[in-house]
Design a protein around this motif. Sequence first.
Motif, PDB file in Angstrom:
ATOM      1  N   LEU A 160       0.873  -1.176   0.000  1.00 17.01           N
ATOM      2  CA  LEU A 160       0.000   0.000   0.000  1.00 17.01           C
ATOM      3  C   LEU A 160       0.905   1.220   0.000  1.00 17.01           C
ATOM      4  O   LEU A 160       1.576   1.513   0.996  1.00 17.01           O
ATOM      5  CB  LEU A 160      -0.918   0.007   1.214  1.00 17.01           C
ATOM      6  N   LEU A 161       0.934   1.903  -1.127  1.00 17.81           N
ATOM      7  CA  LEU A 161       1.847   3.039  -1.296  1.00 17.81           C
ATOM      8  C   LEU A 161       1.096   4.335  -1.034  1.00 17.81           C
ATOM      9  O   LEU A 161       0.012   4.565  -1.580  1.00 17.81           O
ATOM     10  CB  LEU A 161       2.419   3.041  -2.715  1.00 17.81           C
ATOM     11  N   GLY A 162       1.673   5.177  -0.171  1.00 20.39           N
ATOM     12  CA  GLY A 162       1.050   6.447   0.154  1.00 20.39           C
ATOM     13  C   GLY A 162       1.959   7.619  -0.183  1.00 20.39           C
ATOM     14  O   GLY A 162       3.144   7.591   0.150  1.00 20.39           O
ATOM     15  N   PHE A 163       1.413   8.611  -0.856  1.00 25.26           N
ATOM     16  CA  PHE A 163       2.124   9.862  -1.130  1.00 25.26           C
ATOM     17  C   PHE A 163       1.621  10.892  -0.126  1.00 25.26           C
ATOM     18  O   PHE A 163       0.463  11.313  -0.189  1.00 25.26           O
ATOM     19  CB  PHE A 163       1.867  10.334  -2.558  1.00 25.26           C
ATOM     20  N   GLU A 164       2.484  11.315   0.791  1.00 29.48           N
ATOM     21  CA  GLU A 164       2.071  12.207   1.863  1.00 29.48           C
ATOM     22  C   GLU A 164       2.212  13.667   1.455  1.00 29.48           C
ATOM     23  O   GLU A 164       3.271  14.083   0.966  1.00 29.48           O
ATOM     24  CB  GLU A 164       2.915  11.936   3.112  1.00 29.48           C
ATOM     25  N   ASP A 165       1.144  14.435   1.653  1.00 30.99           N
ATOM     26  CA  ASP A 165       1.149  15.870   1.346  1.00 30.99           C
ATOM     27  C   ASP A 165       1.825  16.128  -0.004  1.00 30.99           C
ATOM     28  O   ASP A 165       2.815  16.855  -0.097  1.00 30.99           O
ATOM     29  CB  ASP A 165       1.877  16.640   2.459  1.00 30.99           C
ATOM     30  N   PRO A 166       1.307  15.541  -1.087  1.00 32.70           N
ATOM     31  CA  PRO A 166       2.034  15.572  -2.361  1.00 32.70           C
ATOM     32  C   PRO A 166       1.974  16.890  -3.107  1.00 32.70           C
ATOM     33  O   PRO A 166       2.793  17.131  -3.999  1.00 32.70           O
ATOM     34  CB  PRO A 166       1.334  14.472  -3.169  1.00 32.70           C
TER      35      PRO A 166
END
Length: 372
Positions: A160-166
């Motif tokens: 599960l890949l998350g891009f934080e505050d992209p």
Amino acid sequence: MLRLQGEMIRGGTSKCWIFGHHDVVATGVDTDTLLLAAYNAADPRQIDGVGGASSTTSKAAIVRTSAEPGVDVEYAFAQVGIGDERVEWASNCGNCATAVALYAVHNALVPITSDSTTVRMLNVNTGARLTGTIPTRGRTAPDEGTAAVPGTAALGVPVLLGFEDPAGSTTGRALPTGRALDTLTGPMGRVEVSLVDAGAPAALFEAKAFGLQGTESLAEFATAVPALTVLRRQAALAMGLARENDPVSHAVPKVGVVARPAAYRTTDGTPVGPDDYDLAVRMVSMHAPHPAIGLTSAVALATAAATPGTLAHRVARQTADGTLRLGTPAGVITARAVPASDGASPTVLLHRAARRIARAELLVPLLEGRPA
């Protein structure tokens, strides 16, 4: 002849060679020189190197543990040239980030303390922060899994890949020009564009501006690539990513077209109906149509589709739960935006799969005139 340890890992629909930072430094060779030689970048077939002669298989990540607060590992992403002795360092790759997360778990760069392990990552190219969450049942790093992604029939470990505050990760603003809609001049004259920076800088055009439906096959979409290549340069200048005298980058910004959902068939012939997805998209990867979509591009699309006034917002089917189903040549890929509690831009989550393919010692020929 140099010897370099590395791992080949499939992340999503890309193959990435992952190298430890200390192993690269130990060669005593400039990193660009080392990668160009290892991949045989000068040859468009990369026949005498470890590159795969396509933009999705000529990638590398150099990884090390991080001293940055809230970060476990940091990595530099490299897009290695194909028939071009140049390494692009200006962008990030979500598929390779997926591979980095699996690499980190297998190489003890993060502790495994439960049945699920989250790797907190920093992409040093762009400053983007990502997370990769991997099942580690029995506190063991997995070699196999049953997760699948559009673009390959192979299964892998779910990530599960998350891009934080992209938003604004490269330019500082989600809309680098301050506008949701701009106009650029390309080979066919002036054309509307939405310039977005989230996950990666992206220039998004409406498909109909190029006489397209947005559901074309890779071969059909390839007819628009020359015009989009010219427009990518114009977009880079407009977004402040390059100056007039700078070398032309074929990696940044990402560039592609969007359209309303319509029926089409994927590359493998699977039918996709207009109700099966929310936004049609065809993206360019370096010099050719992307066979699916880069994950950083998916983040940019998710942000653009949620931003009133952009071309993506104009043609996308809006949803209430923050999900966006993207109709790509490989199939439907879903991104989900999760609101942040601290006022940051929403975290964008994508389900990916990764598999370790090889651990190897690369025998890298020294290039004449470029000693270690």
